[in-house]
Design a protein around this motif. Structure first.
Motif, PDB file in Angstrom:
ATOM      1  N   ASP A   2       0.826  -1.213   0.000  1.00  0.00           N
ATOM      2  CA  ASP A   2       0.000   0.000   0.000  1.00  0.00           C
ATOM      3  C   ASP A   2       0.865   1.269   0.000  1.00  0.00           C
ATOM      4  N   ASN A   3       2.178   1.127   0.262  1.00  0.00           N
ATOM      5  CA  ASN A   3       3.126   2.256   0.204  1.00  0.00           C
ATOM      6  C   ASN A   3       2.717   3.408   1.126  1.00  0.00           C
ATOM      7  N   LEU A   4       1.977   3.101   2.182  1.00  0.00           N
ATOM      8  CA  LEU A   4       1.450   4.129   3.071  1.00  0.00           C
ATOM      9  C   LEU A   4       2.386   4.297   4.267  1.00  0.00           C
ATOM     10  N   ARG A   5       2.655   5.568   4.635  1.00  0.00           N
ATOM     11  CA  ARG A   5       3.519   5.827   5.781  1.00  0.00           C
ATOM     12  C   ARG A   5       2.972   7.022   6.553  1.00  0.00           C
ATOM     13  N   PRO A   6       3.175   7.045   7.882  1.00  0.00           N
ATOM     14  CA  PRO A   6       2.754   8.216   8.650  1.00  0.00           C
ATOM     15  C   PRO A   6       3.666   9.415   8.382  1.00  0.00           C
ATOM     16  N   VAL A   7       3.078  10.592   8.401  1.00  0.00           N
ATOM     17  CA  VAL A   7       3.815  11.838   8.181  1.00  0.00           C
ATOM     18  C   VAL A   7       3.431  12.809   9.282  1.00  0.00           C
ATOM     19  N   GLU A   8       4.449  13.391   9.935  1.00  0.00           N
ATOM     20  CA  GLU A   8       4.177  14.430  10.940  1.00  0.00           C
ATOM     21  C   GLU A   8       4.437  15.781  10.304  1.00  0.00           C
ATOM     22  N   LEU A   9       3.400  16.626  10.298  1.00  0.00           N
ATOM     23  CA  LEU A   9       3.494  17.940   9.676  1.00  0.00           C
ATOM     24  C   LEU A   9       3.073  18.999  10.681  1.00  0.00           C
ATOM     25  N   SER A  10       3.749  20.126  10.649  1.00  0.00           N
ATOM     26  CA  SER A  10       3.291  21.274  11.436  1.00  0.00           C
ATOM     27  C   SER A  10       3.824  22.523  10.757  1.00  0.00           C
ATOM     28  N   VAL A  11       3.260  23.664  11.105  1.00  0.00           N
ATOM     29  CA  VAL A  11       3.724  24.906  10.488  1.00  0.00           C
ATOM     30  C   VAL A  11       4.225  25.856  11.568  1.00  0.00           C
ATOM     31  N   GLY A  12       5.183  26.693  11.168  1.00  0.00           N
ATOM     32  CA  GLY A  12       5.680  27.718  12.070  1.00  0.00           C
ATOM     33  C   GLY A  12       4.971  29.023  11.768  1.00  0.00           C
ATOM     34  N   LYS A  13       5.704  29.905  11.111  1.00  0.00           N
ATOM     35  CA  LYS A  13       5.158  31.214  10.782  1.00  0.00           C
ATOM     36  C   LYS A  13       4.102  31.106   9.679  1.00  0.00           C
ATOM     37  N   VAL A  14       2.963  31.786   9.867  1.00  0.00           N
ATOM     38  CA  VAL A  14       1.921  31.820   8.838  1.00  0.00           C
ATOM     39  C   VAL A  14       1.516  33.269   8.619  1.00  0.00           C
ATOM     40  N   SER A  15       1.586  33.728   7.378  1.00  0.00           N
ATOM     41  CA  SER A  15       1.120  35.081   7.086  1.00  0.00           C
ATOM     42  C   SER A  15       0.559  35.101   5.677  1.00  0.00           C
ATOM     43  N   VAL A  16      -0.213  36.147   5.378  1.00  0.00           N
ATOM     44  CA  VAL A  16      -0.800  36.262   4.050  1.00  0.00           C
ATOM     45  C   VAL A  16      -0.705  37.711   3.615  1.00  0.00           C
ATOM     46  N   LYS A  17      -0.325  37.907   2.346  1.00  0.00           N
ATOM     47  CA  LYS A  17      -0.234  39.257   1.787  1.00  0.00           C
ATOM     48  C   LYS A  17      -1.205  39.378   0.614  1.00  0.00           C
ATOM     49  N   ASN A  18      -1.512  40.612   0.259  1.00  0.00           N
ATOM     50  CA  ASN A  18      -2.376  40.873  -0.891  1.00  0.00           C
ATOM     51  C   ASN A  18      -1.564  41.672  -1.898  1.00  0.00           C
ATOM     52  N   VAL A  19      -1.051  40.973  -2.917  1.00  0.00           N
ATOM     53  CA  VAL A  19      -0.119  41.612  -3.849  1.00  0.00           C
ATOM     54  C   VAL A  19      -0.518  41.269  -5.276  1.00  0.00           C
ATOM     55  N   PRO A  20      -0.114  42.085  -6.266  1.00  0.00           N
ATOM     56  CA  PRO A  20      -0.462  41.795  -7.655  1.00  0.00           C
ATOM     57  C   PRO A  20       0.251  40.542  -8.153  1.00  0.00           C
ATOM     58  N   ASP A  21      -0.491  39.683  -8.807  1.00  0.00           N
ATOM     59  CA  ASP A  21       0.084  38.458  -9.377  1.00  0.00           C
ATOM     60  C   ASP A  21       0.437  38.747 -10.825  1.00  0.00           C
ATOM     61  N   TYR A  22       1.691  39.138 -11.076  1.00  0.00           N
ATOM     62  CA  TYR A  22       2.082  39.511 -12.440  1.00  0.00           C
ATOM     63  C   TYR A  22       2.179  38.295 -13.363  1.00  0.00           C
ATOM     64  N   SER A  23       2.207  37.113 -12.785  1.00  0.00           N
ATOM     65  CA  SER A  23       2.250  35.917 -13.638  1.00  0.00           C
ATOM     66  C   SER A  23       0.864  35.538 -14.145  1.00  0.00           C
ATOM     67  N   ALA A  24      -0.176  36.145 -13.585  1.00  0.00           N
ATOM     68  CA  ALA A  24      -1.533  35.813 -14.016  1.00  0.00           C
ATOM     69  C   ALA A  24      -2.240  37.066 -14.500  1.00  0.00           C
ATOM     70  N   ASP A  25      -3.277  37.519 -13.812  1.00  0.00           N
ATOM     71  CA  ASP A  25      -4.115  38.596 -14.335  1.00  0.00           C
ATOM     72  C   ASP A  25      -3.730  39.971 -13.788  1.00  0.00           C
ATOM     73  N   ARG A  26      -2.628  40.080 -13.038  1.00  0.00           N
ATOM     74  CA  ARG A  26      -2.128  41.342 -12.487  1.00  0.00           C
ATOM     75  C   ARG A  26      -3.051  41.934 -11.430  1.00  0.00           C
ATOM     76  N   ASP A  27      -4.163  41.255 -11.167  1.00  0.00           N
ATOM     77  CA  ASP A  27      -5.019  41.723 -10.071  1.00  0.00           C
ATOM     78  C   ASP A  27      -4.368  41.351  -8.748  1.00  0.00           C
ATOM     79  N   LYS A  28      -4.791  42.044  -7.711  1.00  0.00           N
ATOM     80  CA  LYS A  28      -4.249  41.716  -6.396  1.00  0.00           C
ATOM     81  C   LYS A  28      -4.845  40.396  -5.912  1.00  0.00           C
ATOM     82  N   SER A  29      -3.969  39.467  -5.563  1.00  0.00           N
ATOM     83  CA  SER A  29      -4.411  38.160  -5.091  1.00  0.00           C
ATOM     84  C   SER A  29      -3.739  37.869  -3.759  1.00  0.00           C
ATOM     85  N   ASP A  30      -4.286  36.849  -3.090  1.00  0.00           N
ATOM     86  CA  ASP A  30      -3.710  36.466  -1.803  1.00  0.00           C
ATOM     87  C   ASP A  30      -2.481  35.598  -2.031  1.00  0.00           C
ATOM     88  N   LEU A  31      -1.429  35.906  -1.314  1.00  0.00           N
ATOM     89  CA  LEU A  31      -0.190  35.124  -1.388  1.00  0.00           C
ATOM     90  C   LEU A  31       0.168  34.707   0.026  1.00  0.00           C
TER      91      LEU A  31
END
Lengths: 179, 118
Positions: free
Chosen positions: A34-63
């Motif tokens: 089954d190739n199944l294995r346990p994985v322990e995941l956690s996150v440290g710093k979490v933040s979100v910005k609202n900046v223009p996505d120049y790779s897409a539609d140049r509108d401000k998107s969440d990053l």
């Protein structure tokens, strides 16, 4: 069989048939893993910005910006029919417009013979965590999971989701400035 | 190729390179048995060491061994030569042969004669 070349031909053809049978046998010994294995995941710093996505539609998107800790031991997956594992870390979340959004944040190839115990601390993502809009700000349920493709010598190409995930809660406020 | 063969000295040309029918049958059986045996051993060993390349190396060892044993026309593959009928003695060559009844007097009539003799 009466000449050297005709014997060479039949010996070579027979060898190829035997090799095909051996390869199929190798596949049969690993087909039910089954190739199944346990994985322990956690996150440290979490933040979100609202900046223009120049790779897409140049509108401000969440990053989103996260750092993550990851621990898993994948050595039991390796056997004589595994060449390498392709690991990828995905974030899954729901927005107003789409019930399922999936973003690949990080990936890694583990080849046969490489170190199979992963222990990452405060690791940065490899790829940008872009949302197509404003779905990250204040999102309370973003799920991080590690999945992998098992690349075999012969047989199927299983895609497995690691056992264990982590829920990210994004802040209600955009972060200003550089980070 | 035939031109080159004609240039070879008699001592080399006289080296026998054929297998008799029974030798051909045994040569084929030998390489089949050897390769399958090495394949089984290689499969078990490869599974034990969890390395498929080990399986193939052992198989190739068997292929090499059977090549040496059966590709070369060794003397043991010429141990049962065909027992030909002894040559028929011509009774009297003076009398002309009877006119051919069948269309092809060549091999057909010859084999008929052989059967009669038997």
């Amino acid at each position: 069989m009466n000449s050297f070349t005709s014997r060479l031909n039949s010996l070579f053809a027979f060898t190829l048939s035997v090799m095909a049978a051996l390869t199929f046998g190798c596949f049969l010994t690993t087909v039910f893993n089954d190739n199944l294995r346990p994985v322990e995941l956690s996150v440290g710093k979490v933040s979100v910005k609202n900046v223009p996505d120049y790779s897409a539609d140049r509108d401000k998107s969440d990053l989103g910006f996260i750092t993550f800790d990851l621990f898993t031991d994948l050595s039991p997956i390796f056997n004589w029919n595994v060449k390498q594992l392709f690991l990828y870390l995905t974030a899954e979340y729901e927005t107003k417009d789409h019930t399922l959004n999936q973003v690949v944040l990080w990936d890694k190839i583990i080849e046969r013979g490489d170190n199979t115990i992963l222990d990452l601390r405060k690791a940065n993502t490899k790829y940008y965590f872009w949302d197509y809009g404003n779905g990250l700000k204040g999102n309370q349920n973003v799920t991080l999971t590690l999945s992998w493709n098992v690349i075999p010598n012969a047989g199927t190409l299983p895609k497995v989701r690691g056992f264990g995930s982590h829920k990210i809660v994004f802040p209600e406020q955009y972060t200003a400035g550089r980070f | 190729m035939n031109y080159i063969e004609s240039l070879l000295p008699e001592s080399i040309k006289s080296i026998p390179t054929h297998m008799d029918f029974d030798g051909q049958r045994r040569a084929e059986r030998y390489f089949q048995v050897i390769i399958v045996l090495y394949a089984i051993v290689g499969f078990v060993w490869g599974y034990a060491t969890q390395s498929f390349s080990q399986t193939l190396y052992i198989l190739f060892a068997g292929v090499f061994l059977s090549s040496v044993l059966t590709l070369v026309p060794w003397k043991m593959y010429r141990s049962q030569p065909l027992q030909w009928q002894p040559a028929r003695v011509e009774q009297d060559s003076a009398t002309p042969s009877p006119p051919a009844v069948t269309g092809n007097p060549g091999s057909q009539s010859k084999s008929k004669k052989k059967k009669i003799k038997e």
